[in-house]
Design a protein around this motif. Structure first.
Motif, short mmCIF file in Angstrom:
data_model
loop_
_atom_site.label_atom_id
_atom_site.label_comp_id
_atom_site.label_asym_id
_atom_site.label_seq_id
_atom_site.Cartn_x
_atom_site.Cartn_y
_atom_site.Cartn_z
N ASP A 1 0.83 -1.20 0.00
CA ASP A 1 0.00 0.00 0.00
C ASP A 1 0.87 1.26 0.00
O ASP A 1 0.59 2.23 -0.70
CB ASP A 1 -0.91 -0.01 1.23
CG ASP A 1 -2.01 1.03 1.09
OD1 ASP A 1 -2.71 1.02 0.05
OD2 ASP A 1 -2.15 1.89 1.99
N HIS B 1 2.18 1.74 -3.43
CA HIS B 1 1.09 2.25 -4.25
C HIS B 1 0.93 3.76 -4.04
O HIS B 1 0.85 4.55 -4.97
CB HIS B 1 -0.20 1.52 -3.82
CG HIS B 1 -1.35 1.76 -4.75
ND1 HIS B 1 -2.58 1.17 -4.59
CD2 HIS B 1 -1.47 2.54 -5.85
CE1 HIS B 1 -3.40 1.57 -5.53
NE2 HIS B 1 -2.73 2.41 -6.32
N ARG B 2 0.93 4.14 -2.77
CA ARG B 2 0.77 5.53 -2.38
C ARG B 2 1.92 6.39 -2.95
O ARG B 2 1.69 7.47 -3.49
CB ARG B 2 0.82 5.60 -0.84
CG ARG B 2 -0.03 6.70 -0.24
CD ARG B 2 0.11 6.62 1.27
NE ARG B 2 -0.74 5.57 1.85
CZ ARG B 2 -2.03 5.76 2.14
NH1 ARG B 2 -2.60 6.92 1.92
NH2 ARG B 2 -2.74 4.78 2.66
N PHE C 1 1.54 6.87 -6.65
CA PHE C 1 0.44 7.82 -6.90
C PHE C 1 0.91 9.25 -6.65
O PHE C 1 0.70 10.14 -7.47
CB PHE C 1 -0.75 7.48 -6.01
CG PHE C 1 -1.90 8.45 -6.18
CD1 PHE C 1 -2.75 8.36 -7.28
CD2 PHE C 1 -2.11 9.47 -5.26
CE1 PHE C 1 -3.79 9.26 -7.45
CE2 PHE C 1 -3.15 10.37 -5.42
CZ PHE C 1 -3.99 10.27 -6.53
N ARG C 2 1.57 9.48 -5.52
CA ARG C 2 2.04 10.84 -5.17
C ARG C 2 3.00 11.37 -6.22
O ARG C 2 2.94 12.52 -6.62
CB ARG C 2 2.73 10.85 -3.80
CG ARG C 2 1.80 10.64 -2.64
CD ARG C 2 1.02 11.91 -2.28
NE ARG C 2 -0.22 11.56 -1.59
CZ ARG C 2 -1.43 11.79 -2.05
NH1 ARG C 2 -1.60 12.42 -3.20
NH2 ARG C 2 -2.49 11.43 -1.38
N GLN D 1 1.16 12.39 -9.25
CA GLN D 1 0.42 13.64 -9.05
C GLN D 1 1.37 14.83 -9.02
O GLN D 1 1.07 15.89 -9.57
CB GLN D 1 -0.40 13.57 -7.76
CG GLN D 1 -1.57 12.60 -7.83
CD GLN D 1 -2.45 12.85 -9.04
OE1 GLN D 1 -3.00 13.92 -9.21
NE2 GLN D 1 -2.55 11.86 -9.92
#
Lengths: 531, 220
Positions: A16, A19-20, A23-24, A27
């Motif tokens: 997780d 994954h985070r 993603f960050r 972004q």
């Protein structure tokens, strides 16, 4: 990290977290692209250097979380850096220090200021907020990402402003030039005509634009080739070479012909750019008029100078070689005296005319009693004059005028001597009257008169009326020209009364002292500027 | 095709989120001309058209990819907006939906508390990407009060209908607050003082999307 069925909870957490992180990162990358987009949009919506620099600085401070900053741009002529935008309150290091930081290439990570080169356009400096102490790596990466675009946009804005300034200057030159300027395109049609061209062709400049050279010049082009065989415009366009000194007569809308000399220059941007020809048309009518005037001057002056000199020489030779008896000798000496006076007067007139032409007439103004001045002048002129004393009619209680006494006397002498000379021994009348707006002096005779169509021309330098020329009467043609200039410098007028019947009546009007329209000018404008 | 009002539900599931997204699209399409008109006064006059195009792309993606979970639906919406909308609104709304989608991964049904979490995530992402704060005369001026209101409703354990009604009222209030403001972000910045007196088109479109939450749902 991959997850197997038997994996522990920590492995799930690890996945997780991974994954985070991904993603960050994605972004953040998108955020940077968006910042870049916003900056580009801002560059696209500004076209002036300073507002653009101010907006860029503001945006970059926002993006980089900076406390302050500045943008310096190189001044085009010498490359000196000039501050065009600044923000934030903190003390900014001197420009030299910032440039030094830039050129040493020192790692700026820990510096309170970071300095970025905007290629050769200028530099950008941002200060770190006091709590962070430095600008972070992401912000520095962003700056290096956008600096080329910033440099390009700021350079374009500078260039645009320079071009605009040059265009404005050039337009002012073209619009205010006294020479007519035309620009012809590759089809030999006018694309630009300045106000002087409009005056020369006596048409609206907008009506001239679009017209082909043969129509404008009123040439007769050869139909098959659509132009004259030696068309100067076509030649300049084809050969891309300048052409000087083309002489042409331009007939304006009003039918007035004007001689012009035309210089052509080709213009073209790059070898493939559209080809144009710029024509400068100089009106040479004035030059021709001046040349004519000079010829008149030489002809009339040489005659006027030679005659008295020959006379003096004749008297002197007689005295030298023939040893005449004392009474004859005295007669010759009187002749020499008279003639030298005339010569002196003539030389004075030439000097006056030259001074007036150069606009150097300086009046020594004082309050003058005109009646008294007229009486004095008439008395002086009557002494030794063969003619009858002029009849003098002075109205009582004449107002005084503000005038240069000697110059005004010179004018009166000129009018009286003209009346004597051209009056054909008829009685001369001098009448002085005053109205609310003017003091008027009329000098009249009943002599040969001035042909009606020459009443104005005789005030031109060297112009002499044809009836005077026909009679072979001597004169320089300068007296009236000088007199009118003097009178006008006093705010008055000098002319001839057209309704005076036979003979000539000169009318001199001067404003009375205290009249509102009395000119304060004591120096004449140069002759060329007089209408 | 019957209708049921979302507020009557105790919690929101994936189909309801999908229906919400469709309602957003409808609201945007219905008011696109008004949004474009507002944008013509402050920006480059394309906000309504841009969002119309964006939500057509959203419809296509929902039809083609059938995202099943709440997170996947919101992420798809965000990606569709980022990749199809010209101007700043695509990347900004995109960031909000993508962030909400990421936070919503694993959620099967959402109540007021989850809704507040998602709204907060969306608002934070939008503020981060746009580098904007309340009072800058942006989308955020309508979104932030709605997120705050949902957070307050969650703390007070309010039911969904009440929470949504309050959120809509807060967004409306936020949208209206942009009228007297001077723009500090975006193209309207160029206008400076002249941006005063106009509603921010972004705040208006954001209000429309918040209001779509509380509108009657259309069954798919």
């Amino acid at each position: 990290v991959t997850l197997e069925p038997g994996d522990t909870r920590s492995a799930r957490e690890q996945l997780d977290a991974e994954h985070r992180r991904i993603f960050r990162e994605a972004q953040r990358a998108a955020d940077t692209i968006f910042s870049h987009y916003q900056l580009s949009q801002l560059l696209a919506t500004h076209d002036r250097t300073r507002p653009m620099a101010a907006a860029v600085l503001d945006e970059l401070m926002h993006v980089c979380d900076a406390a302050g900053g500045g943008i310096w741009l190189a001044d085009p002529p010498n490359g000196e850096l000039r501050l065009v935008a600044r923000a934030g309150d903190e003390l900014m290091p001197p420009t030299g220090e910032l440039v030094a930081q830039l050129t040493t290439g020192a790692d700026a990570a820990e510096d309170p200021w970071i300095v970025v080169a905007l290629e050769d356009t200028g530099i950008l400096a941002l200060s770190a907020p006091s709590d962070a102490g430095h600008i972070d790596a992401a912000a520095r990466r962003f700056l290096s990402l956008v600096r080329h675009e910033l440099a390009g946009a700021l350079r374009s804005a500078q260039l645009r402003e320079t071009l605009e300034l040059e265009r404005t200057e050039l337009s002012a030159i073209i619009e205010n030039a006294t020479d007519a300027i035309l620009v012809f395109d590759a089809e030999r049609r006018v694309t630009r005509a300045n106000p002087a061209a409009a005056r020369l062709f006596d048409r609206d400049a907008r009506a001239i634009v679009g017209e082909r050279c043969d129509v404008l010049y009123a040439c007769a082009p050869i139909e098959a080739i659509g132009r004259c065989a030696p068309c100067p415009v076509a030649r300049v366009l084809e050969r891309a070479e300048p052409l000087d000194g083309e002489e042409r007569i331009i007939v304006g809308n009003g039918g007035e012909p004007t001689s012009v000399v035309i210089s052509y220059a080709p213009t073209r941007i790059g070898p493939e750019g559209p080809s144009r020809a710029v024509a400068i048309l100089r009106d040479t009518s004035e030059l021709a008029r001046l040349a004519e005037l000079r010829r008149g001057f030489l002809a009339s002056i040489s005659h006027e100078l030679r005659t008295p000199i020959a006379l003096i020489k004749g008297y002197a030779e007689t005295l030298l070689h023939l040893q005449p008896d004392p009474s004859d000798a005295r007669r010759y000496l009187v002749g020499i005296d008279d003639t030298t006076s005339r010569l002196g007067h003539l030389v004075q007139q030439i000097l006056d005319a030259t001074q007036l032409a150069a606009g150097q007439l300086v009046l020594d103004l004082e309050e003058v009693d005109l009646g008294e001045l007229v009486r004095e002048t008439v008395d002086q002129l009557s002494i030794g004059a063969r003619a009858e004393r002029p009849r003098l009619a002075l109205a009582g209680a004449l107002p005084h005028v503000r005038a240069d006494r000697d110059r005004l006397r010179q004018v009166l002498e000129n009018l009286l001597s003209n009346a004597q000379k051209y009056g054909d021994r008829t009685p001369i009348g001098v009448q002085v009257e005053a109205s609310a707006t003017a003091v008027e002096i009329r000098v009249s005779d009943d002599g040969i008169g001035i042909p009606a169509d020459e009443r104005e021309l005789v005030f031109e330098q060297f112009h002499r009326a044809r009836n005077v020329r026909e009679r072979g009467m001597s004169g320089s043609g300068l007296g009236l020209a000088i007199s009118r200039r003097i009178v006008e410098a006093h705010g008055g007028t000098l002319g001839f009364d057209p309704d005076a019947g036979s003979g000539t009546t000169a009318v001199l009007r001067l404003p009375p002292l205290g009249a509102a329209d009395l000119r304060d000018a004591t120096t004449l404008a140069p002759a060329g500027s007089q209408p | 095709m019957g209708t049921s009002a979302v507020p009557t539900e105790l919690s929101i599931d994936a189909p309801a989120v999908r229906a919400y997204v469709r309602r957003c699209g409808e609201a945007v399409r219905r008011h696109a001309d008004m949004l474009t008109r507002l944008d013509a006064e402050l920006g480059d006059g394309d906000h309504g058209d841009n969002l119309r195009i964006g939500f057509s792309a959203v419809d296509e993606v929902l039809d083609a990819e059938h995202p099943e979970t709440i997170g996947a639906i919101l992420s798809s919406v965000g990606n569709a907006l980022v990749t199809s909308v010209g101007g700043a609104s695509g990347p900004l709304y995109g960031a909000a939906f993508i962030e909400a989608g990421f936070v919503a991964r694993g959620m099967e049904r959402i109540g007021v508390e989850e809704l507040a979490t998602l709204a907060r995530a969306a608002a934070d992402a939008l503020a981060r990407r746009g580098r904007c704060r309340v009072g800058d005369k942006t989308i955020f001026d309508a979104l932030a009060p709605a997120a705050d209101s949902l957070a307050a409703s969650a703390a007070e354990h309010q039911p969904i209908p009440v929470a949504l009604r309050r959120a809509v009222a807060a967004a409306r209030q936020g949208m209206r607050s942009t009228r007297p403001l001077v723009a500090r972000r975006g193209l309207a910045m160029r206008l400076g003082e002249r941006s005063r007196g106009h509603l921010d088109p972004g705040a208006v479109s954001c209000f429309l999307m918040v209001r779509a939450l509380a509108l009657p749902a259309v069954d798919e």
